[in-house]
Design a protein around this motif. Structure first.
Motif, short mmCIF file in Angstrom:
data_model
loop_
_atom_site.label_atom_id
_atom_site.label_comp_id
_atom_site.label_asym_id
_atom_site.label_seq_id
_atom_site.Cartn_x
_atom_site.Cartn_y
_atom_site.Cartn_z
N MET A 131 -83.16 50.09 2.41
CA MET A 131 -82.52 49.12 1.43
C MET A 131 -82.03 47.60 2.22
N LYS A 132 -81.89 48.08 3.29
CA LYS A 132 -80.89 46.69 4.01
C LYS A 132 -81.90 46.50 5.14
N GLY A 133 -83.04 47.16 5.58
CA GLY A 133 -83.69 46.73 6.79
C GLY A 133 -83.17 47.07 8.09
N SER A 134 -83.70 46.75 9.21
CA SER A 134 -83.08 46.98 10.43
C SER A 134 -83.29 45.78 11.52
N SER A 135 -82.44 45.65 12.26
CA SER A 135 -82.44 44.60 13.46
C SER A 135 -83.88 44.64 14.07
N SER A 136 -84.21 43.61 14.73
CA SER A 136 -85.51 43.29 15.31
C SER A 136 -85.21 42.46 16.73
N ILE A 137 -85.68 43.10 17.55
CA ILE A 137 -85.67 42.49 19.16
C ILE A 137 -86.51 41.37 19.33
N THR B 5 -93.76 38.98 20.61
CA THR B 5 -94.51 37.92 19.68
C THR B 5 -94.87 38.85 18.21
N LYS B 6 -95.06 40.27 18.34
CA LYS B 6 -94.95 41.03 17.38
C LYS B 6 -94.00 41.04 16.54
N ALA B 7 -92.52 41.22 17.12
CA ALA B 7 -91.42 41.07 16.10
C ALA B 7 -91.22 39.77 15.65
N LYS C 45 -91.75 37.03 10.45
CA LYS C 45 -92.40 35.78 9.77
C LYS C 45 -91.54 34.39 10.33
N LEU C 46 -91.30 34.59 11.79
CA LEU C 46 -90.52 33.42 12.04
C LEU C 46 -91.84 32.72 13.17
N GLU C 47 -91.51 31.33 13.40
CA GLU C 47 -92.37 30.73 14.20
C GLU C 47 -91.66 30.30 15.31
N GLY D 119 -79.72 38.04 9.09
CA GLY D 119 -80.49 36.98 9.30
C GLY D 119 -79.94 36.09 10.56
N MET D 120 -78.88 36.58 10.94
CA MET D 120 -78.43 35.92 12.27
C MET D 120 -79.04 36.34 13.26
#
Length: 160
Positions: free
Chosen positions: A19-25, A34-36, A41-43, A71-72
């Motif tokens: 429901m909330k997602g998880s953090s990404s390194i 690059t995969k993360a 979906k960030l440039e 999102g921070m």
């Protein structure tokens, strides 16, 4: 609705990530993941914007960066890049200068080259002197005082 989601995620740990997602390194050991980045979906320029919002103006300064579920971006600077009071240490020091993203995923950023007062030919010559080929570069950042900070596709970290 928010209260319901919060209550459900507090009571059922296995639903929290769904429901909330998880953090990404995004950056690990100074290398962009690059995969993360693609998964989020960030440039590169968006990542640089998020870092600037944290007071980081060069990718060279970052040891680790995590995209939080809010999102921070949380950032751990490289130890040698941590701020010190220059007035306490040095009598004379260089002025801070901006960094420019000149290559992003093999593409030359003409706008930034123009802001720098440099040409494509200059960039290609400088990259050749450093033994880099444009098609091998994930990103290249340049500043007047520090020169180039380049990460090739071969150097990108693997998602764990």
């Amino acid at each position: 609705m928010i209260w319901i989601v919060e209550t459900i995620t507090q009571k059922f740990d296995n639903l929290r990530t769904l429901m909330k997602g998880s953090s990404s390194i995004l950056i690990e050991d100074g290398k962009v993941n690059t995969k993360a980045l693609k998964k989020a979906k960030l440039e590169m320029e968006q990542l640089r914007t998020l870092l600037r919002m944290q007071g980081i103006f060069s990718l060279r300064q970052v040891e680790h960066a995590v995209l939080e579920t809010s999102g921070m971006v949380s950032v751990m600077e490289k130890a040698r890049e941590e701020p010190v009071s220059k007035g306490d240490v040095l009598e004379d020091y260089e002025k801070n200068v901006p960094t420019y993203l000149v290559v992003e995923e093999k593409d030359i950023n003409d706008r930034n080259l123009k802001l720098m007062g440099k040409s494509k030919e200059w960039l290609l010559d400088e990259l050749q002197k450093l033994n880099y080929h444009l098609e091998d570069i994930y990103f290249a950042e340049w500043s007047k005082t520090d020169g180039f900070f380049i990460q090739s596709y071969q150097e990108t970290s693997k998602e764990k």
